[in-house]
Write a protein that holds these residues in place. Structure first.
Motif, PDB file in Angstrom:
ATOM      1  N   LYS A  68       0.813  -1.213   0.000  1.00 24.31           N
ATOM      2  CA  LYS A  68       0.000   0.000   0.000  1.00 24.31           C
ATOM      3  C   LYS A  68       0.852   1.271   0.000  1.00 24.31           C
ATOM      4  O   LYS A  68       0.585   2.212  -0.766  1.00 24.31           O
ATOM      5  N   LEU A  69       1.862   1.319   0.851  1.00 21.12           N
ATOM      6  CA  LEU A  69       2.648   2.531   1.035  1.00 21.12           C
ATOM      7  C   LEU A  69       3.951   2.532   0.255  1.00 21.12           C
ATOM      8  O   LEU A  69       4.538   3.585   0.011  1.00 21.12           O
ATOM      9  N   GLY A  70       4.408   1.339  -0.107  1.00 21.82           N
ATOM     10  CA  GLY A  70       5.658   1.226  -0.845  1.00 21.82           C
ATOM     11  C   GLY A  70       6.852   1.021   0.071  1.00 21.82           C
ATOM     12  O   GLY A  70       6.936   1.637   1.138  1.00 21.82           O
ATOM     13  N   PRO A  71       7.776   0.125  -0.312  1.00 26.29           N
ATOM     14  CA  PRO A  71       8.975  -0.095   0.505  1.00 26.29           C
ATOM     15  C   PRO A  71       9.826   1.159   0.582  1.00 26.29           C
ATOM     16  O   PRO A  71       9.885   1.953  -0.363  1.00 26.29           O
ATOM     17  N   GLY A  72      10.449   1.350   1.742  1.00 29.16           N
ATOM     18  CA  GLY A  72      11.312   2.507   1.937  1.00 29.16           C
ATOM     19  C   GLY A  72      10.600   3.757   2.384  1.00 29.16           C
ATOM     20  O   GLY A  72      11.250   4.773   2.664  1.00 29.16           O
ATOM     21  N   ASN A  73       9.269   3.708   2.481  1.00 31.26           N
ATOM     22  CA  ASN A  73       8.508   4.896   2.873  1.00 31.26           C
ATOM     23  C   ASN A  73       8.146   4.928   4.348  1.00 31.26           C
ATOM     24  O   ASN A  73       7.530   5.885   4.807  1.00 31.26           O
ATOM     25  N   PHE A  74       8.487   3.881   5.077  1.00 33.82           N
ATOM     26  CA  PHE A  74       8.264   3.856   6.525  1.00 33.82           C
ATOM     27  C   PHE A  74       9.204   2.821   7.129  1.00 33.82           C
ATOM     28  O   PHE A  74       9.696   1.925   6.445  1.00 33.82           O
ATOM     29  N   ASN A  75       9.452   2.979   8.418  1.00 33.78           N
ATOM     30  CA  ASN A  75      10.280   2.020   9.163  1.00 33.78           C
ATOM     31  C   ASN A  75       9.382   1.150  10.035  1.00 33.78           C
ATOM     32  O   ASN A  75       8.392   1.620  10.586  1.00 33.78           O
ATOM     33  N   THR A  76       9.752  -0.115  10.158  1.00 28.46           N
ATOM     34  CA  THR A  76       8.976  -1.059  10.955  1.00 28.46           C
ATOM     35  C   THR A  76       9.842  -1.687  12.033  1.00 28.46           C
ATOM     36  O   THR A  76      10.974  -2.107  11.765  1.00 28.46           O
ATOM     37  N   ILE A  77       9.297  -1.756  13.247  1.00 31.53           N
ATOM     38  CA  ILE A  77       9.941  -2.451  14.359  1.00 31.53           C
ATOM     39  C   ILE A  77       9.019  -3.577  14.793  1.00 31.53           C
ATOM     40  O   ILE A  77       7.851  -3.349  15.117  1.00 31.53           O
ATOM     41  N   ILE A  78       9.527  -4.803  14.792  1.00 30.11           N
ATOM     42  CA  ILE A  78       8.774  -5.976  15.229  1.00 30.11           C
ATOM     43  C   ILE A  78       9.207  -6.314  16.644  1.00 30.11           C
ATOM     44  O   ILE A  78      10.402  -6.502  16.903  1.00 30.11           O
ATOM     45  N   THR A  79       8.257  -6.419  17.567  1.00 30.73           N
ATOM     46  CA  THR A  79       8.572  -6.549  18.990  1.00 30.73           C
ATOM     47  C   THR A  79       7.986  -7.830  19.573  1.00 30.73           C
ATOM     48  O   THR A  79       6.856  -8.196  19.256  1.00 30.73           O
ATOM     49  N   GLU A  80       8.784  -8.480  20.452  1.00 29.30           N
ATOM     50  CA  GLU A  80       8.368  -9.729  21.099  1.00 29.30           C
ATOM     51  C   GLU A  80       8.770  -9.736  22.568  1.00 29.30           C
ATOM     52  O   GLU A  80       9.668  -8.994  22.982  1.00 29.30           O
ATOM     53  N   PRO A  81       8.167 -10.643  23.359  1.00 31.16           N
ATOM     54  CA  PRO A  81       8.657 -10.885  24.724  1.00 31.16           C
ATOM     55  C   PRO A  81      10.032 -11.560  24.672  1.00 31.16           C
ATOM     56  O   PRO A  81      10.259 -12.452  23.846  1.00 31.16           O
ATOM     57  N   GLU A  82      10.935 -11.140  25.558  1.00 28.52           N
ATOM     58  CA  GLU A  82      12.283 -11.695  25.525  1.00 28.52           C
ATOM     59  C   GLU A  82      12.317 -13.197  25.808  1.00 28.52           C
ATOM     60  O   GLU A  82      13.207 -13.903  25.324  1.00 28.52           O
TER      61      GLU A  82
END
Length: 391
Positions: free
Chosen positions: A242-256
């Motif tokens: 939808k937005l195109g690669p490189g147009n936003f940053n993503t952080i994926i978060t989990e329990p340690e």
């Protein structure tokens, strides 16, 4: 404790499984279900000002079909797709209220769950006039068990962890000729998990529409929580298209304690790494040790950063969302829903994280989108954390 690592395997390659055009079709399916309406996307301007960013937008999934969590989006689309296939029709022709009349007898759907996914499957099965048998890992909340049973499903507590409960559900389904509806995949079992992950795109499609229509903004940062990675992969796949690669940053978060996505993303070759053991975390919905290989490809190719955090981070997120600054709306967010906001708060409120904040590009021009994926699905635990400062 915060561990954040850059994804060295990023390519930005789009996945044909997760596209904006398919999301529209899936949203049309969800929109014909009684009680459908987009969940709120709320802005927290006072918190954004405090943390030094432009905007914080929170997708509040506690309002989804009265079930207090987003998971029903995946379960309902998977069951609808299964029934459409079973009676040889297009899913656009599936009417939840009448589909059972097209079957000689009800089908039995089964799944393993930490709570929300099983609730969604049980609800969708009930709405479609089918049966559901739900297995839960040891230590699961009795409140979740009662909620699933209240939806007309059989619910069985096991004495093993989540991933072993998945294996038990699969074995039982094979023995009884039931249909397994699981949100993780393995060799020979990918179609249904793919449908489930695709169902979550409705949530993302709503959020992007709302961010533009309501706030005239598009996200520069998207923070997603992961268990097996189905929601994170489905949403991220949609956003990349939808937005195109490189147009936003993503952080994926989990329990340690259960950071299989983080370990996979920081492995030498970017291969899947499983986590075994008790899988203990207050983030029960994220306490999964084996990544979904279907959505792992999206996370490996399109995530910018992977994060592993302790339970105190999500507890902080729950308290911040539930006790907002003046004029900011209150969001009741559960343990698996608040971890990304908790991470954002920890990052931006602690001056010792200044270099990391700069690396992530979090600044006065940042528009951060987070998904509060559940409300207070365990009300007693919610009060323990928000009232009594547990964790």
């Amino acid at each position: 404790m915060l561990k954040i690592s850059e994804n060295n395997f990023y390519t930005g390659d789009k996945s044909p499984l997760f596209t904006a055009s398919l999301a529209k079709t899936i949203r049309e399916f969800h929109s014909q279900i009684d009680g459908y309406q987009p969940t709120p996307l709320v802005s927290l301007p006072r918190l954004a000002e405090k943390l030094g960013v432009k905007s914080i937008l929170v997708k509040d999934e506690s309002h989804r079909f009265g079930l207090n969590a987003f998971k029903v989006l995946g379960g309902s689309y998977a069951l609808g797709s299964l029934l459409a296939e079973y009676i040889d029709t297009d899913i656009s022709e599936i009417d939840l209220k009448t589909v059972s009349s097209k079957l000689d007898k009800p089908l039995t759907f089964t799944t393993a769950t930490a709570g929300n996914h099983g609730t969604g499957v049980a609800w969708a099965a009930r709405e479609m006039g089918q049966k559901a048998v739900v297995y839960m890992p040891r230590g699961s909340s009795n409140i979740s068990v009662d909620r699933i049973r209240g939806l007309g499903a059989e619910c069985i507590m096991t004495n093993v962890n989540y991933d072993d409960t998945v294996r038990l559900a699969n074995q039982t389904a094979e023995e009884n000729d039931w249909v397994l509806v699981q949100d993780t995949a393995w060799d020979g079992y990918t179609k249904i998990p793919t449908w489930i992950a695709q169902g979550y795109m409705t949530m993302a499609d709503e959020a992007i529409e709302q961010s533009w229509d309501d706030y005239n903004e598009k996200p520069t940062h998207v923070m997603l929580q992961a268990g097996v990675g189905s929601m994170a992969g489905g949403v991220l796949g949609y956003l990349i298209d939808k937005l195109g690669p490189g147009n936003f940053n993503t952080i994926i978060t989990e329990p340690e304690a259960v950071d299989c996505i983080y370990r996979s993303g920081t492995s030498a070759q970017g291969d899947i790494v499983n986590v075994t053991g008790d899988l203990n975390s207050i983030m029960a919905g994220l306490a999964c040790g084996e990544p979904n290989p279907v959505t792992w490809q999206v996370l490996r190719d399109c995530s910018n950063y992977f994060a592993s955090v302790d339970d105190g981070v999500t507890a902080t997120g729950m308290r911040v969302l539930g006790n907002p600054l003046q004029n900011d709306p209150k969001v009741v967010s559960g343990e698996s829903g608040a971890v990304t906001l908790g991470l954002l708060y920890k990052l931006c409120s602690d001056v010792s994280n200044k270099a990391l904040v700069e690396e992530l590009g979090l600044n006065e021009d940042s528009v951060i989108l987070v998904f509060s994926s559940e409300g207070d699905t365990n009300a007693d635990r919610y009060r323990d954390i928000v009232w009594d400062a547990k964790y």
